[in-house]
Design an enzyme around this catalytic site. Structure first.
Site, PDB file in Angstrom:
ATOM      1  N   ASP A   7       0.863  -1.171   0.000  1.00  0.00           N
ATOM      2  CA  ASP A   7       0.000   0.000   0.000  1.00  0.00           C
ATOM      3  C   ASP A   7       0.907   1.230   0.000  1.00  0.00           C
ATOM      4  OD1 ASP A   7      -2.392   1.655   0.559  1.00  0.00           O
ATOM      5  OD2 ASP A   7      -1.432   1.898   2.516  1.00  0.00           O
ATOM      6  N   ALA A   8       0.385   2.353  -0.472  1.00  0.00           N
ATOM      7  CA  ALA A   8       1.204   3.568  -0.540  1.00  0.00           C
ATOM      8  C   ALA A   8       0.986   4.484   0.658  1.00  0.00           C
ATOM      9  CB  ALA A   8       0.905   4.320  -1.839  1.00  0.00           C
TER      10      ALA A   8
END
Length: 227
Positions: A14-15
């Protein structure tokens, strides 16, 4: 004892909140926001995530840049501080969020073992491109996948399937890392080996799908992966 991640061919990250610190924007303009900047930042993030869920349920997709702006507008109105110039600066800074300090080292270690590294994010293509370039981690990633391609946000199963299809790797051979417990639940439900980066000692979401591993820092991730 923490479980190990076995037969991993790709690590999907995930960012926002996992690699990138979402408080960067409000912190950068904390003097203009005032002493409540941390609460302001938390509300902005909370509404941003809520709007992704609501838009997915409504079937009314707008990209993450639009959603982030709507969440910021709500937050500024709540704090009775709407200011177009400040809004523009806060949004611009969202394109240049800081990495958590351990990120580059962890990505280097994983890539050095021949494991693919990719981002899978709610972020729009342009937002992710900007953030990755600013952080100078292009060479550490094998792919950047945006929900723009499926036009629905996490935690819809189509988002996680996007990574599986793009990588061409079986779900059981993919490790998914997120600092968001709800995101981890979605990945686990999709069949990925899910790792929760629980930096702040939060409680698990009650969604019926548990992470395979829970750690406090990404620095612990390489040691979890066994050949």
């Amino acid at each position: 004892m923490t479980q190990k991640l076995e037969n991993i061919k790709a690590c999907v990250f995930d960012a926002y909140g996992t690699l990138f610190d979402v408080a960067t924007s409000a912190r950068s303009y904390s003097e203009e926001i005032g002493q409540q900047w941390l609460d302001f930042s938390a509300m902005w993030r909370k509404k941003q995530v809520e709007y992704t869920w609501l838009r997915s349920l409504m079937g009314e997709f707008r990209d993450f840049w639009h959603v982030t702006g709507d969440a910021l507008d709500f937050t500024m109105e709540t704090y009775n501080m709407y200011n177009p110039a400040l809004r523009a600066k806060l949004m611009e800074m969202y394109l240049k969020l800081s990495l958590y300090p351990e990120v580059k080292n962890v990505l280097q270690k994983i890539k050095g073992r021949g494991i693919k590294t990719v981002l899978l994010s709610n972020g729009s293509r342009s937002m992710l491109t900007s953030a990755v370039r600013h952080a100078q981690i292009e060479h550490l990633l094998d792919g950047v996948y945006s929900v723009d391609e499926v036009e629905v946000f996490k935690i819809h199963p189509a988002v996680y399937q996007l990574a599986v299809d793009k990588l061409g790797i079986e779900t059981e051979n993919i490790a998914f890392q997120s600092a968001n417990s709800w995101d981890v639940a979605g990945a686990s439900a999709a069949g990925l080996q899910a790792v929760w980066i629980n930096r702040f000692g939060q409680k698990r979401e009650k969604l019926g799908f548990e992470p395979k591993c829970e750690i406090r820092s990404l620095m612990q991730l390489p040691d979890l992966i066994v050949e």
